[in-house]
Motif scaffolding. Sequence first.
Motif, mmCIF file in Angstrom:
data_model
loop_
_atom_site.group_PDB
_atom_site.id
_atom_site.type_symbol
_atom_site.label_atom_id
_atom_site.label_comp_id
_atom_site.label_asym_id
_atom_site.label_seq_id
_atom_site.Cartn_x
_atom_site.Cartn_y
_atom_site.Cartn_z
ATOM 1 N N ASP A 6 -19.937 -3.008 6.760
ATOM 2 C CA ASP A 6 -19.805 -4.017 5.709
ATOM 3 C C ASP A 6 -19.909 -3.378 4.328
ATOM 4 O O ASP A 6 -19.089 -3.647 3.442
ATOM 5 N N LYS A 7 -20.908 -2.548 4.156
ATOM 6 C CA LYS A 7 -21.113 -1.902 2.854
ATOM 7 C C LYS A 7 -19.965 -0.965 2.507
ATOM 8 O O LYS A 7 -19.524 -0.915 1.356
ATOM 9 N N ALA A 8 -19.472 -0.227 3.493
ATOM 10 C CA ALA A 8 -18.363 0.700 3.240
ATOM 11 C C ALA A 8 -17.093 -0.057 2.865
ATOM 12 O O ALA A 8 -16.376 0.346 1.946
ATOM 13 N N ALA A 9 -16.806 -1.150 3.565
ATOM 14 C CA ALA A 9 -15.609 -1.937 3.263
ATOM 15 C C ALA A 9 -15.702 -2.555 1.873
ATOM 16 O O ALA A 9 -14.725 -2.548 1.112
ATOM 17 N N MET A 10 -16.869 -3.084 1.534
ATOM 18 C CA MET A 10 -17.032 -3.678 0.203
ATOM 19 C C MET A 10 -16.906 -2.628 -0.891
ATOM 20 O O MET A 10 -16.248 -2.864 -1.920
ATOM 21 N N ALA A 11 -17.516 -1.471 -0.689
ATOM 22 C CA ALA A 11 -17.472 -0.420 -1.705
ATOM 23 C C ALA A 11 -16.057 0.140 -1.868
ATOM 24 O O ALA A 11 -15.586 0.318 -2.994
ATOM 25 N N LEU A 12 -15.379 0.405 -0.754
ATOM 26 C CA LEU A 12 -14.040 0.985 -0.830
ATOM 27 C C LEU A 12 -13.032 0.012 -1.438
ATOM 28 O O LEU A 12 -12.284 0.370 -2.350
ATOM 29 N N SER A 13 -13.027 -1.217 -0.958
ATOM 30 C CA SER A 13 -12.061 -2.181 -1.486
ATOM 31 C C SER A 13 -12.364 -2.522 -2.939
ATOM 32 O O SER A 13 -11.457 -2.593 -3.768
ATOM 33 N N GLY A 14 -13.631 -2.724 -3.247
ATOM 34 C CA GLY A 14 -13.991 -3.018 -4.637
ATOM 35 C C GLY A 14 -13.684 -1.859 -5.559
ATOM 36 O O GLY A 14 -13.199 -2.048 -6.678
ATOM 37 N N GLY A 15 -13.950 -0.641 -5.098
ATOM 38 C CA GLY A 15 -13.659 0.528 -5.919
ATOM 39 C C GLY A 15 -12.181 0.723 -6.176
ATOM 40 O O GLY A 15 -11.772 1.034 -7.297
ATOM 41 N N LEU A 16 -11.373 0.529 -5.149
ATOM 42 C CA LEU A 16 -9.920 0.678 -5.330
ATOM 43 C C LEU A 16 -9.370 -0.372 -6.297
ATOM 44 O O LEU A 16 -8.565 -0.057 -7.176
ATOM 45 N N MET A 17 -9.821 -1.614 -6.134
ATOM 46 C CA MET A 17 -9.308 -2.662 -7.018
ATOM 47 C C MET A 17 -9.820 -2.498 -8.447
ATOM 48 O O MET A 17 -9.064 -2.707 -9.402
ATOM 49 N N LEU A 18 -11.076 -2.107 -8.612
ATOM 50 C CA LEU A 18 -11.588 -1.865 -9.964
ATOM 51 C C LEU A 18 -10.882 -0.697 -10.636
ATOM 52 O O LEU A 18 -10.579 -0.755 -11.828
ATOM 53 N N LEU A 19 -10.612 0.353 -9.883
ATOM 54 C CA LEU A 19 -9.894 1.488 -10.459
ATOM 55 C C LEU A 19 -8.488 1.081 -10.874
ATOM 56 O O LEU A 19 -8.029 1.430 -11.964
ATOM 57 N N GLY A 20 -7.801 0.327 -10.009
ATOM 58 C CA GLY A 20 -6.429 -0.076 -10.312
ATOM 59 C C GLY A 20 -6.317 -1.059 -11.457
ATOM 60 O O GLY A 20 -5.388 -0.989 -12.259
ATOM 61 N N LEU A 69 -9.682 -4.865 2.675
ATOM 62 C CA LEU A 69 -10.320 -6.160 2.922
ATOM 63 C C LEU A 69 -9.704 -6.865 4.116
ATOM 64 O O LEU A 69 -10.409 -7.500 4.901
ATOM 65 N N GLY A 70 -8.400 -6.765 4.289
ATOM 66 C CA GLY A 70 -7.745 -7.370 5.444
ATOM 67 C C GLY A 70 -8.170 -6.722 6.751
ATOM 68 O O GLY A 70 -8.405 -7.417 7.749
ATOM 69 N N LEU A 71 -8.269 -5.396 6.754
ATOM 70 C CA LEU A 71 -8.733 -4.701 7.955
ATOM 71 C C LEU A 71 -10.181 -5.044 8.270
ATOM 72 O O LEU A 71 -10.566 -5.205 9.434
ATOM 73 N N TYR A 72 -10.980 -5.197 7.242
ATOM 74 C CA TYR A 72 -12.373 -5.587 7.436
ATOM 75 C C TYR A 72 -12.463 -7.003 8.008
ATOM 76 O O TYR A 72 -13.275 -7.270 8.893
#
Length: 95
Positions: A6-20, A69-72
Amino acid sequence: MTDIIDKAAMALSGGLMLLGIVGLGIVEILAGPPYGAAPVTNDAGEIVATPMVDPTLRTGLVLAGLVVLGLYAAYKLATPVEEADTAKGAETMAD
């Protein structure tokens, strides 16, 4: 209750979207005009200015975050829900 996935999915998806969205948006603002996704042309049709960061890169980062997020979500649908253990509850004394 969140676990490591859960934490990895939230961090990765949030990080990618914030960077973009935010990160590369700040880079575009600091680079100066033009702020649009299309190149700026003059009357003769020559390109006189282009965005600093390619819009497809920014879109790709946001879409990658949404894919994570979809994969999660698919993972959460596929895993069974753990039942609450009633034996772990604490007893209290009544008056």
